[in-house]
Scaffold this active site. Structure first.
Site, short mmCIF file in Angstrom:
data_model
loop_
_atom_site.label_atom_id
_atom_site.label_comp_id
_atom_site.label_asym_id
_atom_site.label_seq_id
_atom_site.Cartn_x
_atom_site.Cartn_y
_atom_site.Cartn_z
N ASP A 102 0.82 -1.22 0.00
CA ASP A 102 0.00 0.00 0.00
C ASP A 102 0.86 1.27 0.00
O ASP A 102 0.48 2.26 -0.60
CB ASP A 102 -0.99 -0.01 1.17
N HIS A 136 -4.98 3.14 3.82
CA HIS A 136 -4.84 1.69 4.02
C HIS A 136 -3.51 1.38 4.71
O HIS A 136 -3.47 0.63 5.69
CB HIS A 136 -4.92 0.94 2.69
N TYR A 140 -2.97 -0.38 8.84
CA TYR A 140 -2.25 -1.53 9.40
C TYR A 140 -1.43 -1.09 10.61
O TYR A 140 -1.28 -1.83 11.58
CB TYR A 140 -1.33 -2.17 8.35
N HIS A 230 -10.24 0.44 -7.21
CA HIS A 230 -8.92 0.85 -7.69
C HIS A 230 -8.48 -0.03 -8.88
O HIS A 230 -8.00 0.48 -9.89
CB HIS A 230 -7.89 0.78 -6.56
#
Lengths: 354, 165
Positions: A102, A136, A140, A230
């Protein structure tokens, strides 16, 4: 000054105030400055849409917007404490791997698609997507800070930097992001969003099917929802670009796509085998990777490659992904006598006359 | 047999995009957005070879509306990810809002993407409930070869098993 003089004055000054059609045609969007620095710059105009898909996708992105702060990750602490050391270590590594992808997508993968965008709205959409990819990557870290010690977090990042397979995966896409052909960048970008993340997504989906880390899984489902758009969008624009290429180019790009898929697929197999060693579900991860490889190809407009028996993901994972994917809507196979007549989600009756 | 294509009989009726070859068994009406996933799936099914008329719901509001007066199976993509009330695209709602069109629907096939979680193929659920017809089948994106074969066979069997004339 008489009124007449004043009118003349304003007409005269207006001549240079507004660009004529020719000047508008020759104007460029800011990213093109690199190529023609002397040209006049045009601001984005969302009221002059040339591809309806741009507006549709922008609206979908905006309506799907979310932030990790809204997910009550701390409710997963009791569940986290029931996991074995091996499960915890694997979770942390998997999420470090996802963060790697990401980060790459947010800081280069989307941005390299701006230069050759087909419309000015498309340029704006990549900035929107890039921001979401950063959300994103950030999310995490929220999982880490909620569930892990500083030492565990530090080790996860050291593992990600030292792991050769993880490095090769990310180097493979980065190589295409800095390549000259804008359509190759789109292929790589679509593969990242539609194929590469899924080996990692498997673990939180698996835990959620065993009623573990449920809030983390909710967050992953929000990420999955975004990734679908996406990958779809880069793939859509790839196809529009491909239509304008020569037949030889189209053949070259199809081969390129297949070769890149082969390379990434092999890497996904090695990565999954390595990271999930000792877990009972490795074969199912392989099926899940193939299932998503098919979707990456379809997003790019190519037929699925893997047959149904190779993409037969376990029903518990499919259900964790999408509760309704497990319901029987195969009336045609004769097994669908119990077809479901629809959920009770409300629709906007204003749009329906009946 | 192909009355709908004869000028003057009923000028309102739309011509199929792909007309049934040989004896006409039934019809499929589909919608596909600019991404053309559903259009590709339809093309790969070759339903016209099996005696199925294939009609397309127009993409743009300016295009003449689709008018159909025969039994059909509706195939639509799901507008994924947003709220449920947006899952069925406006062009499809416009088509179904015409009671004469709606009278012919016998079943629905929907496509989607499991990434959308609970909203996966929701257009099929909504139309099935709204029109009180079975949700026959779902597939993802442009469908796999297995999906094409199942739908090709399934649509034919459906009309053979439910003859109306």
């Amino acid at each position: 000054m008489s009124q007449q003089e004043s009118t003349q004055e304003s007409t005269k000054s207006e001549a240079g105030v507004y660009a004529d059609d020719e000047m508008m045609r020759q104007s460029i969007t800011p990213p093109q400055y690199r190529v023609t620095p002397e040209a006049r710059i045009r601001p984005v105009n969302w009221n002059k849409i040339t591809d309806e898909k741009d507006l549709e996708v922008w609206n979908r992105l905006v309506s799907n917007f979310w932030l990790p702060e809204k997910v009550p990750l701390s409710n997963d602490i009791p569940s986290w404490n029931t996991l074995t050391d091996h499960e915890r270590q694997t979770t942390v590594r998997v999420f470090a791997g996802l963060t790697m992808l990401d980060t790459t997508q947010a800081t280069i993968g989307e941005l390299v698609q701006i230069d050759h965008a087909r419309t000015e709205q498309e340029q704006a959409i990549y900035t929107n997507i890039a921001f979401m990819q950063s959300v994103h990557a950030r999310s995490y870290s929220s999982v880490f800070s909620t569930l892990c010690s500083s030492e565990e977090i530090d080790k996860a990042y050291r593992w990600a930097v030292a792991n050769d397979v993880l490095q090769e995966r990310v180097h493979t896409v980065l190589h295409e992001y800095v390549s000259e052909d804008p359509l190759k960048r789109k292929v790589a970008s679509t593969m990242l969003s539609s194929l590469m993340l899924y080996a990692g997504f498997y673990l939180p989906l698996y835990f959620s099917s065993h009623a573990k880390l449920m809030n983390t899984a909710d967050m992953i489902r929000l990420i999955l929802r975004d990734k679908a758009i996406h990958g779809y969008y880069s793939g859509y624009k790839y196809q529009r670009g491909l239509e304008e290429r020569t037949q030889a180019d189209q053949a070259m790009l199809e081969k390129f796509t297949n070769d890149l898929l082969d390379k990434l697929y092999d890497l996904e197999m090695v990565y999954s085998g390595q990271i999930y060693e000792g877990f009972p579900f490795v074969e199912d991860v392989f099926a899940f990777v193939r299932y998503n490889a098919n979707k990456a190809l379809m997003n790019l407009g190519y037929p699925a490659r893997f047959a149904a028996d190779q993409t037969d993901v376990s029903s518990e994972i499919l259900a964790a992904l999408s509760p309704s994917a497990n319901e029987n809507h195969d009336f045609f196979s004769g097994s669908g006598s119990s077809y479901v007549m629809g959920h009770s989600e409300s629709t906007d009756d204003d749009d329906w006359d009946f | 047999m192909e009355q709908q294509q004869t000028a003057g009989t009923d000028s309102e009726l739309s011509a199929p995009e792909f007309a049934a070859q040989g004896q006409r068994l039934g019809a499929v009406v589909y919608f596909s957005s600019a991404s053309r996933n559903t259009a590709r799936f339809i093309a790969n099914c070759h339903l016209d070879d099996e005696g199925i008329d294939v009609f397309r719901i127009p993409l743009r509001p300016k295009d003449p509306p689709l008018n159909i007066r025969q039994p059909y199976i509706l195939m639509v993509p799901t507008y994924g990810g947003g709220s449920a009330k947006k899952a069925v695209m406006p062009q499809i709602k416009r088509f179904l809002n015409d009671p004469a069109n709606r009278a012919g629907i016998r079943g629905v096939i929907a496509s989607g993407n499991t990434n959308f979680g609970e909203a996966f193929c929701m257009a099929g659920d909504i139309i099935s409930r709204k029109c009180n017809v079975p949700f026959l089948y779902y597939f993802e994106l442009m469908g796999t070869k297995e999906d094409q074969e199942k739908v090709r066979r399934g649509v034919v069997d459906f009309f053979r098993n439910h003859p109306e004339s």
